[in-house]
Design a protein around this motif. Sequence first.
Motif, PDB file in Angstrom:
ATOM      1  N   LYS A 241       7.917   0.506  -1.469  1.00  0.00           N
ATOM      2  CA  LYS A 241       7.523  -0.831  -1.029  1.00  0.00           C
ATOM      3  C   LYS A 241       8.080  -1.875  -1.998  1.00  0.00           C
ATOM      4  N   GLN A 242       9.346  -2.208  -1.801  1.00  0.00           N
ATOM      5  CA  GLN A 242      10.012  -3.135  -2.709  1.00  0.00           C
ATOM      6  C   GLN A 242       9.330  -4.500  -2.738  1.00  0.00           C
ATOM      7  N   LEU A 243       8.727  -4.899  -1.623  1.00  0.00           N
ATOM      8  CA  LEU A 243       8.073  -6.207  -1.555  1.00  0.00           C
ATOM      9  C   LEU A 243       6.959  -6.313  -2.585  1.00  0.00           C
ATOM     10  N   ILE A 244       6.220  -5.224  -2.759  1.00  0.00           N
ATOM     11  CA  ILE A 244       5.118  -5.218  -3.725  1.00  0.00           C
ATOM     12  C   ILE A 244       5.658  -5.417  -5.131  1.00  0.00           C
ATOM     13  N   HIS A 245       6.711  -4.692  -5.466  1.00  0.00           N
ATOM     14  CA  HIS A 245       7.256  -4.780  -6.816  1.00  0.00           C
ATOM     15  C   HIS A 245       7.881  -6.151  -7.080  1.00  0.00           C
ATOM     16  N   GLN A 246       8.465  -6.735  -6.053  1.00  0.00           N
ATOM     17  CA  GLN A 246       9.026  -8.079  -6.216  1.00  0.00           C
ATOM     18  C   GLN A 246       7.918  -9.101  -6.456  1.00  0.00           C
ATOM     19  N   ASP A 247       6.819  -8.979  -5.702  1.00  0.00           N
ATOM     20  CA  ASP A 247       5.752  -9.977  -5.777  1.00  0.00           C
ATOM     21  C   ASP A 247       4.841  -9.782  -6.985  1.00  0.00           C
ATOM     22  N   MET A 248       4.586  -8.533  -7.353  1.00  0.00           N
ATOM     23  CA  MET A 248       3.646  -8.263  -8.440  1.00  0.00           C
ATOM     24  C   MET A 248       4.335  -8.098  -9.788  1.00  0.00           C
ATOM     25  N   GLY A 249       5.652  -7.892  -9.788  1.00  0.00           N
ATOM     26  CA  GLY A 249       6.355  -7.726 -11.053  1.00  0.00           C
ATOM     27  C   GLY A 249       5.799  -6.556 -11.839  1.00  0.00           C
ATOM     28  N   THR A 250       5.546  -6.786 -13.113  1.00  0.00           N
ATOM     29  CA  THR A 250       5.053  -5.710 -13.988  1.00  0.00           C
ATOM     30  C   THR A 250       3.541  -5.764 -14.155  1.00  0.00           C
ATOM     31  N   ARG A 251       2.838  -6.396 -13.232  1.00  0.00           N
ATOM     32  CA  ARG A 251       1.387  -6.512 -13.383  1.00  0.00           C
ATOM     33  C   ARG A 251       0.674  -5.186 -13.145  1.00  0.00           C
ATOM     34  N   PHE A 252       1.103  -4.418 -12.155  1.00  0.00           N
ATOM     35  CA  PHE A 252       0.484  -3.138 -11.875  1.00  0.00           C
ATOM     36  C   PHE A 252       1.071  -2.058 -12.782  1.00  0.00           C
ATOM     37  N   LEU A 253       0.195  -1.233 -13.342  1.00  0.00           N
ATOM     38  CA  LEU A 253       0.607  -0.012 -14.024  1.00  0.00           C
ATOM     39  C   LEU A 253       0.182   1.168 -13.158  1.00  0.00           C
ATOM     40  N   TYR A 254       0.852   2.301 -13.330  1.00  0.00           N
ATOM     41  CA  TYR A 254       0.571   3.479 -12.525  1.00  0.00           C
ATOM     42  C   TYR A 254       0.334   4.696 -13.415  1.00  0.00           C
ATOM     43  N   TYR A 255      -0.479   5.613 -12.907  1.00  0.00           N
ATOM     44  CA  TYR A 255      -0.654   6.910 -13.583  1.00  0.00           C
ATOM     45  C   TYR A 255      -0.591   7.970 -12.498  1.00  0.00           C
ATOM     46  N   GLU A 256       0.435   8.800 -12.562  1.00  0.00           N
ATOM     47  CA  GLU A 256       0.640   9.783 -11.507  1.00  0.00           C
ATOM     48  C   GLU A 256      -0.200  11.025 -11.763  1.00  0.00           C
ATOM     49  N   ILE A 257      -0.934  11.448 -10.749  1.00  0.00           N
ATOM     50  CA  ILE A 257      -1.739  12.670 -10.832  1.00  0.00           C
ATOM     51  C   ILE A 257      -0.852  13.830 -10.385  1.00  0.00           C
ATOM     52  N   ASN A 258      -0.422  14.624 -11.350  1.00  0.00           N
ATOM     53  CA  ASN A 258       0.460  15.751 -11.035  1.00  0.00           C
ATOM     54  C   ASN A 258      -0.042  17.043 -11.674  1.00  0.00           C
ATOM     55  N   ASP A 259      -1.378  17.169 -11.737  1.00  0.00           N
ATOM     56  CA  ASP A 259      -1.965  18.389 -12.298  1.00  0.00           C
ATOM     57  C   ASP A 259      -2.688  19.203 -11.227  1.00  0.00           C
ATOM     58  N   PHE A 260      -2.312  18.984  -9.952  1.00  0.00           N
ATOM     59  CA  PHE A 260      -2.985  19.666  -8.847  1.00  0.00           C
ATOM     60  C   PHE A 260      -2.653  21.158  -8.888  1.00  0.00           C
ATOM     61  N   ASN A 261      -3.679  21.996  -9.001  1.00  0.00           N
ATOM     62  CA  ASN A 261      -3.529  23.446  -9.020  1.00  0.00           C
ATOM     63  C   ASN A 261      -4.195  23.992  -7.761  1.00  0.00           C
ATOM     64  N   LYS A 262      -3.385  24.335  -6.768  1.00  0.00           N
ATOM     65  CA  LYS A 262      -3.913  24.681  -5.447  1.00  0.00           C
ATOM     66  C   LYS A 262      -4.919  25.833  -5.504  1.00  0.00           C
ATOM     67  N   GLU A 263      -4.586  26.891  -6.249  1.00  0.00           N
ATOM     68  CA  GLU A 263      -5.475  28.054  -6.290  1.00  0.00           C
ATOM     69  C   GLU A 263      -6.824  27.699  -6.901  1.00  0.00           C
ATOM     70  N   GLU A 264      -6.802  26.957  -7.996  1.00  0.00           N
ATOM     71  CA  GLU A 264      -8.047  26.581  -8.670  1.00  0.00           C
ATOM     72  C   GLU A 264      -8.874  25.625  -7.809  1.00  0.00           C
ATOM     73  N   VAL A 265      -8.197  24.695  -7.153  1.00  0.00           N
ATOM     74  CA  VAL A 265      -8.902  23.740  -6.297  1.00  0.00           C
ATOM     75  C   VAL A 265      -9.532  24.456  -5.105  1.00  0.00           C
ATOM     76  N   PHE A 266      -8.775  25.354  -4.495  1.00  0.00           N
ATOM     77  CA  PHE A 266      -9.320  26.118  -3.365  1.00  0.00           C
ATOM     78  C   PHE A 266     -10.532  26.939  -3.795  1.00  0.00           C
ATOM     79  N   ASP A 267     -10.439  27.542  -4.975  1.00  0.00           N
ATOM     80  CA  ASP A 267     -11.561  28.338  -5.479  1.00  0.00           C
ATOM     81  C   ASP A 267     -12.799  27.474  -5.664  1.00  0.00           C
ATOM     82  N   LYS A 268     -12.606  26.254  -6.176  1.00  0.00           N
ATOM     83  CA  LYS A 268     -13.731  25.331  -6.374  1.00  0.00           C
ATOM     84  C   LYS A 268     -14.342  24.936  -5.028  1.00  0.00           C
TER      85      LYS A 268
END
Length: 462
Positions: A241-268
């Motif tokens: 969404k380039q429009l968002i980045h153009q309008d908001m500039g560097t105001r938003f920060l992001y943290y990517e959730i990339n620790d998803f463990n399918k087997e552990e989540v399914f077990d839970k």
Amino acid sequence: MMDREGVKALELLKQESNITDSNPDIEKVKKVFKSKIPDEKYDKLEAYIQQYVNQEIIDFHDETLEIQFLDLEGAKEEVYGSLEEVYQEYDRFYHVEDYRKIDLLLATTLSVNTPDKNVWLMFVGASGVGKSMMTNPINHVKSGNMDVAHMVSDITTNTLVSGQGGKENDLAPVLDGRIMYVPDMSTIVGKRSEDQREIFAQLRNLYDGKAKKETGSHGNNPEYQVDVSFIGNVTPAIFSKQLIHQDMGTRFLYYEINDFNKEEVFDKIWKGTEKSEDEKAKEIAEVIENFLAECENREIDEIGAEEKEEIETVAEWTAKMRASGEFDRRNEELKSSVVPEEPTRILKQFKKIYENLLKLDSNYEEERALSIVRKIGASSIDPDKRRIFIELDSSDTALEIGALMDRTDLGRKAVKRRLLEMTNVGVIDSDLDYDFESNRAERQNWKVTEDYQGLSKDFVPK
């Protein structure tokens, strides 16, 4: 049993003992203390002192009456809980591998009680990775008598300021001193481009501390001065969404959730509980609320010169990596220099986040806090550009375009464009291998410049 009032009395007692004498006399301390508080509180203090002595939290010698504080931190942890207890509460219901995202959520929540908040953070991850389950508890946390967050399920062009000439229909004044919590930003990024542009223009003003709407029908629309943080959840589609980045500039920060463990989540999920998601969120919120009540007053040491330099480097790198250029379609070369935003907004947010992370525990590791800042930086840039940077950053040798195409599964045009952008802003360097017999360049190799080496190492959780 120790309680919050008792801990506060104990802290005041220690404070007065430090002021009164380097070798404090308990009677002298109590006398000074009594002059500063109502009689009924002093009577409680007498009872608390005896309780503290019995619990071996404080002691004083019978002869000299010198007071000693034996385990103040232990008493505070008993009352307020610990960071580990927050983790354990999440673990009761969900599987978590990267606890740094919980630290970041807590640090952002702490920003409510500090001036110049403006921590605007979005957790990024595919649907189903647990963004909402992690963030929903803040919707039930209070600070004093006020809700820390105000949940907004959708934002329209009239949500923040309605344009009806009165604050009874406006959201902006409700947000002052709180976190604006949007559990699903897809409701916004899926709107028409015209509506998106107006909404993000309003959000941009809100980040800068004001909210107002100009309309022709009402000339007396109020202008609000607001101090608000932001927590939202969004899918990786946000990066397209380039429009968002153009309008908001560097105001938003992001943290990517990339620790998803399918087997552990399914077990839970199979083990499950009989509690609803809202009940789980409320129980986690109770532990968070108790824990943060002590963190907000914790004093931290001044940030060291090395740590400041590291955070500044990450801020500069993030701003440079977020900048994009315009390309000539015929030869795929840059038409002009890439001009990144100055990293001032990013640095202000990094500073606030870093300080609040250190407040989470009296022994919170500075390297852990820095790793979170680094991951925010990496999460806040174009994913394809990040993949290329990670490959270059983790390689012992310079790499050519063909190797990067193989490692990232990206096309030549996509790889080349991002390499040229990163080279233009000084994040990576390139050199050419020449065939001196034919006097032609055989291939071009790319590597990360020294200033920005190692910044991708914390993106994947250990």
